[in-house]
Design an enzyme around this catalytic site. Sequence first.
Site, PDB file in Angstrom:
ATOM      1  N   HIS A   1       7.830   8.478 -27.445  1.00  0.00           N
ATOM      2  CA  HIS A   1       6.746   9.285 -26.900  1.00  0.00           C
ATOM      3  C   HIS A   1       6.861  10.751 -27.332  1.00  0.00           C
ATOM      4  CE1 HIS A   1       3.715  10.799 -24.178  1.00  0.00           C
ATOM      5  NE2 HIS A   1       4.600  11.580 -23.590  1.00  0.00           N
TER       6      HIS A   1
ATOM      7  N   ASN B   1      -1.054  18.153 -21.001  1.00  0.00           N
ATOM      8  CA  ASN B   1      -1.284  17.098 -21.979  1.00  0.00           C
ATOM      9  C   ASN B   1      -1.378  17.639 -23.406  1.00  0.00           C
ATOM     10  OD1 ASN B   1      -1.447  14.791 -20.200  1.00  0.00           O
ATOM     11  ND2 ASN B   1      -3.382  15.624 -19.476  1.00  0.00           N
TER      12      ASN B   1
ATOM     13  N   GLU C   1      -5.012  16.415 -11.385  1.00  0.00           N
ATOM     14  CA  GLU C   1      -5.505  16.783 -12.715  1.00  0.00           C
ATOM     15  C   GLU C   1      -7.023  16.942 -12.766  1.00  0.00           C
ATOM     16  OE1 GLU C   1      -5.147  14.890 -17.083  1.00  0.00           O
ATOM     17  OE2 GLU C   1      -3.222  15.093 -16.062  1.00  0.00           O
TER      18      GLU C   1
ATOM     19  N   LYS D   1       6.224  22.877 -14.128  1.00  0.00           N
ATOM     20  CA  LYS D   1       5.390  21.721 -13.806  1.00  0.00           C
ATOM     21  C   LYS D   1       5.111  21.657 -12.307  1.00  0.00           C
ATOM     22  CE  LYS D   1       4.527  16.893 -14.729  1.00  0.00           C
ATOM     23  NZ  LYS D   1       4.912  15.683 -15.488  1.00  0.00           N
TER      24      LYS D   1
ATOM     25  N   HIS E   1      -0.814  10.028 -28.057  1.00  0.00           N
ATOM     26  CA  HIS E   1      -1.050   8.698 -27.499  1.00  0.00           C
ATOM     27  C   HIS E   1      -1.706   7.781 -28.533  1.00  0.00           C
ATOM     28  CE1 HIS E   1      -0.913   9.988 -22.961  1.00  0.00           C
ATOM     29  NE2 HIS E   1       0.267   9.939 -23.540  1.00  0.00           N
TER      30      HIS E   1
ATOM     31  N   ARG F   1      -3.929  21.146 -14.542  1.00  0.00           N
ATOM     32  CA  ARG F   1      -2.856  20.204 -14.888  1.00  0.00           C
ATOM     33  C   ARG F   1      -3.094  19.532 -16.232  1.00  0.00           C
ATOM     34  NH1 ARG F   1       0.155  15.573 -11.110  1.00  0.00           N
ATOM     35  NH2 ARG F   1       1.580  14.904 -12.767  1.00  0.00           N
TER      36      ARG F   1
ATOM     37  N   GLU G   1       8.846  17.671 -25.206  1.00  0.00           N
ATOM     38  CA  GLU G   1       8.200  18.044 -23.942  1.00  0.00           C
ATOM     39  C   GLU G   1       8.659  19.425 -23.476  1.00  0.00           C
ATOM     40  OE1 GLU G   1       5.779  16.575 -22.487  1.00  0.00           O
ATOM     41  OE2 GLU G   1       5.791  14.463 -23.067  1.00  0.00           O
TER      42      GLU G   1
ATOM     43  N   ARG H   1       0.809  -1.241   0.000  1.00  0.00           N
ATOM     44  CA  ARG H   1       0.000   0.000   0.000  1.00  0.00           C
ATOM     45  C   ARG H   1       0.831   1.275   0.000  1.00  0.00           C
ATOM     46  NH1 ARG H   1      -2.944  -3.326   3.664  1.00  0.00           N
ATOM     47  NH2 ARG H   1      -4.864  -4.113   2.707  1.00  0.00           N
TER      48      ARG H   1
ATOM     49  N   HIS I   1      -0.928  15.361 -26.427  1.00  0.00           N
ATOM     50  CA  HIS I   1      -0.925  13.974 -25.972  1.00  0.00           C
ATOM     51  C   HIS I   1      -2.144  13.172 -26.441  1.00  0.00           C
ATOM     52  CE1 HIS I   1       2.369  15.426 -23.583  1.00  0.00           C
ATOM     53  NE2 HIS I   1       2.549  14.250 -23.017  1.00  0.00           N
TER      54      HIS I   1
ATOM     55  N   LYS J   1       2.677  11.182 -11.513  1.00  0.00           N
ATOM     56  CA  LYS J   1       1.868  10.302 -12.363  1.00  0.00           C
ATOM     57  C   LYS J   1       2.647   9.020 -12.613  1.00  0.00           C
ATOM     58  CE  LYS J   1      -1.126  13.239 -15.172  1.00  0.00           C
ATOM     59  NZ  LYS J   1      -1.432  13.627 -16.577  1.00  0.00           N
TER      60      LYS J   1
END
Length: 356
Positions: free
Chosen positions: A259, A239, A231, A221, A246, A235, A179, A115, A242, A137
């Site tokens: 990427h 993206n 997000e 960031k 993606h 936030r 990026e 956990r 993206h 993330k």
Amino acid sequence: MHKVDVQLGDRSYLICIDDKFSPLQPSLAAARQVVIVSNPTVAPLYLQQVSQLFAQAEVKHFLLPDGEAYKTLQSFEQVLSFLLQQKMSRDLVLVALGGGVIGDLTGFVAACYQRGVSFVQLPTTLLSQVDSSVGGKTAVNHPLGKNMIGAFKQPTQVLINTSVLKSLPPREFAAGMAEVIKYALIADQAFFHWLMQHTDAIRAQRPDTLATMIQYCCQMKADIVSRDETEQGERALLNLGHTFGHAIEAWLGYGVWLHGEAVAAGMVMAAQLAVARGNLQPQDLQQIKTLLSAFDLPTAAPDTMTIADFMPFMKTDKKVKHGKMRFILPVAFCQTAIADDVTEAELYEVFADGHR
């Protein structure tokens, strides 16, 4: 040393940027159980050096194959099985030594093992240094979508060593620049022009220029994450490119395009959509293409990919809300906003003749 403080209450942490692996904070350096997760490309270069940061621990390591294709639930399970076999406790410190794939997967393991255990990010690619190692993330990919299975798990510390970038293949360095350029396009025209002015110094990897650039991206960031950790709003602007990117990665197969390459093409597609909507001028779109091209990044999606190929992936993107696709689009040059009114018909109209 350059430092950035990510302010998240009791989960706050420091990003340390230097030309070496900066000293760990005392609680981490005193750890007794340490497992370094890396890959066969990075480990021969830096594993021994990083192991020496943990003077009081018997450091163990686990190597995963290199590449986006291994950012999977199977790899996730393999790391967990190793920790269980080694009888690691909740005092464990996990160390992610590698690029975004290693960082995302190790962070997800850290979020789930017993956990939650501490983990440290030691990003070794430009993309991971300016983006994926910061903000918490963590995820693995699924054949039906990228980063669809994961958790928010903040690192305990991030150590960015700019000297490791010298070992990157040119294509990997260029992918990281996508990026970097993204941060400028989101909200900072001055940074965009700084990048234009310093293109040669960046390509030559001048240490002072790299440190300044990386610190700026991390600070931007960190500020956004501090205001919107999970997000719920702002936030999502990070993206940019993206949603399209993606889809490119998933359609081609993870690892065919890097990427950052997919994000570069995705940012151009977002800009093309903004031009069609009258929010961006054609000359602004050309400036974006010029800067991306200066770092040998693609400015269009694969020729064989149609807008129909994008649709299944964009409809299951994490930003979809109440059944509506949401895009991050320019509303002016170097200014972006969330758009939830983009229709399929509009996408087909804008990209009917290919990707322009």
